[in-house]
Write an enzyme that holds these catalytic residues in place. Structure first.
Site, PDB file in Angstrom:
ATOM      1  N   CYS A  33       0.809  -1.223   0.000  1.00 26.56           N
ATOM      2  CA  CYS A  33       0.000   0.000   0.000  1.00 26.56           C
ATOM      3  C   CYS A  33       0.843   1.275   0.000  1.00 26.56           C
ATOM      4  O   CYS A  33       0.302   2.373  -0.143  1.00 26.56           O
ATOM      5  CB  CYS A  33      -0.930  -0.003   1.202  1.00 26.56           C
ATOM      6  SG  CYS A  33      -1.903  -1.517   1.326  1.00 26.56           S
ATOM      7  N   HIS A  75      -2.826   8.124   5.801  1.00 25.09           N
ATOM      8  CA  HIS A  75      -3.052   6.801   5.217  1.00 25.09           C
ATOM      9  C   HIS A  75      -4.487   6.385   5.513  1.00 25.09           C
ATOM     10  O   HIS A  75      -5.197   5.941   4.608  1.00 25.09           O
ATOM     11  CB  HIS A  75      -2.047   5.804   5.791  1.00 25.09           C
ATOM     12  CG  HIS A  75      -2.076   4.471   5.134  1.00 25.09           C
ATOM     13  ND1 HIS A  75      -1.870   4.304   3.781  1.00 25.09           N
ATOM     14  CD2 HIS A  75      -2.310   3.221   5.638  1.00 25.09           C
ATOM     15  CE1 HIS A  75      -1.966   3.015   3.477  1.00 25.09           C
ATOM     16  NE2 HIS A  75      -2.233   2.348   4.582  1.00 25.09           N
ATOM     17  N   HIS A 102      -9.593   2.256  -0.706  1.00 22.09           N
ATOM     18  CA  HIS A 102      -8.141   2.068  -0.664  1.00 22.09           C
ATOM     19  C   HIS A 102      -7.675   1.464  -1.984  1.00 22.09           C
ATOM     20  O   HIS A 102      -7.961   0.308  -2.285  1.00 22.09           O
ATOM     21  CB  HIS A 102      -7.782   1.163   0.507  1.00 22.09           C
ATOM     22  CG  HIS A 102      -6.324   1.059   0.786  1.00 22.09           C
ATOM     23  ND1 HIS A 102      -5.360   1.741   0.065  1.00 22.09           N
ATOM     24  CD2 HIS A 102      -5.647   0.347   1.736  1.00 22.09           C
ATOM     25  CE1 HIS A 102      -4.168   1.447   0.540  1.00 22.09           C
ATOM     26  NE2 HIS A 102      -4.315   0.604   1.552  1.00 22.09           N
TER      27      HIS A 102
END
Length: 414
Positions: A165, A304, A341
């Site tokens: 990620c 994040h 995401h």
């Protein structure tokens, strides 16, 4: 502080669950548009997860020849579309005189997952001779970079970063350093991902990373009580970054300057973040050290903020540990509340949001902020965009494997 070549952002390209270009994506982010809905790409009946952030009204054949598109996985297709937009936006001329000094560095966290699924079925059902000769070139994560460089003719530094990620942010950071040290005049960089597939949904579900909430208004709610995991998204975020000298010589529009990059490893666990967000804290400090600034200098942080119970809390702790008293005055939003995401692409999209926040003096919100977690007590810009004069913005990306990547952007001043 780096005493090297100044690096600026001159072009942007985006495909996201809230827009098929940068303009639409940014406008919708400021409006607080929710890009999360029921998954349409696969039948989710057997799964515990039914929501994702898919692209809307997007047809690849509007952008790439049908025959060529069939020889690329979706993640590569997305990268090409976003890279073309970024290069056009930058008005970057890639020709025989400039090609050697223009590079490509685009990452993908999981590469061609859909390609793998199709090839595996062919192998099991019909045997090895039926596996496509394009299987490997479609599968491998570096092929986004390879195909973009072929499509655009860029012959400079060429590579791909894979850090789960954190991929998009690491990719931009590495490209930033390439330009900063003089190895290229410009880089086409960012992240891309196409993870809404049977295997990806099943795999991330098995690791208990995904939300099983079927309510599109509450499934992705970073920093809120009751959050239970992230919601998958897809797309690409690509920047054109170049030396200030190159940008000024050709009269390019400059969105913002990249001034800091920090990257660290947790050395702790394959999926869980280090206690107290220690690794993320070190990455934020490293990025500020690289930029030559202090915590009080930063006005906005694109978090994040994936909406996982442990991840959000640890990031808040990391921010507090890094910023100290300055954390009380910091605007911190999670745009994943709108996009979901995007894994390896998320750093590219969020770099765009960070740069445009500086350029337009506006901060996109954290939507679905209705039940705040008292332990996540930062100013998360709840539900509505805010006006904010920003000199420095920061963007965090934290990935499975303990990868932490942070970028610092600055309002451009000649």
């Amino acid at each position: 502080m780096s005493q090297n070549i100044r690096v600026v952002i001159t072009g942007m390209g985006a495909l996201s669950p809230i827009g098929n270009d940068v303009k639409t994506t940014w406008e919708n982010a400021l409006k607080g548009v929710n890009g999360i809905d029921k998954i349409t790409r696969i039948d989710t009946e057997p799964y515990s997860v039914h929501l994702a952030g898919e692209l809307k009204n997007f047809n690849i054949e509007d952008h790439i020849d049908k025959k060529e598109a069939r020889r690329m996985d979706r993640f590569t297709q997305y990268a090409i579309v976003a890279a073309r937009e970024a290069v056009k936006d930058a008005q970057l001329d890639i020709n025989e005189n400039t090609a050697d000094r223009i590079g490509v560095w685009i990452g993908s966290g999981i590469g061609g997952m859909e390609t793998f699924e199709i090839a595996h079925k062919q192998l099991m059902d019909k045997g090895p001779r039926r596996v496509s000769p394009f299987f490997v070139p479609m599968l491998i994560p570096d092929m986004a970079t390879g195909q973009v460089s072929i499509d655009l003719g860029a012959k400079g530094p060429n590579g791909a970063t894979v850090t789960a990620c954190a991929t998009g942010t690491n990719s931009i950071g590495e490209a930033f350093k390439i330009v900063q040290r003089g190895d290229a005049d410009a880089m086409i960089t960012g992240g891309t991902e196409a993870p809404i597939t049977h295997m990806a949904i099943a795999g991330f579900s098995a690791s208990r990373a995904l939300s099983t909430n079927d309510d599109i208004e509450t499934a992705c709610r970073p920093f809120q009580e009751g959050r239970d995991g992230f919601v998958m998204g897809e797309g690409a975020g690509i920047l054109v970054i170049e030396s200030l000298e190159s940008a000024q010589a050709r009269g390019a529009n400059i969105y913002a300057e990249i001034v800091g990059y920090g990257t660290t490893g947790d050395a702790y666990h394959i999926t869980a973040p280090a206690p107290e967000g220690e690794g993320g804290s070190r990455a934020m400090q490293a990025a500020m050290d690289d930029a030559g600034i202090e915590p009080k200098d930063v006005q906005y942080l694109n978090a994040h903020g994936t909406s996982t119970p442990v991840g959000d809390l640890n990031e808040v702790k990391a921010i507090k540990n890094t910023f100290g008293e300055a954390a009380k005055h910091l605007k911190v939003s999670s745009t994943k509340s709108m996009t979901g995401h995007l894994l390896g692409a998320t750093g590219g999209i969020e770099a765009i949001f960070s740069a445009l926040s500086i350029k337009d003096s506006k901060v996109a919100p954290t939507i679905h902020a209705v039940t705040p977690d008292p332990e996540c007590d930062l100013d998360i810009v709840p539900n509505e965009a805010q006006d904010l004069d920003i000199t420095y913005a920061m963007s965090n990306s934290l990935g499975f494997g303990g990868h932490n990547a942070v970028l610092v952007f600055k309002k451009f001043e000649a």
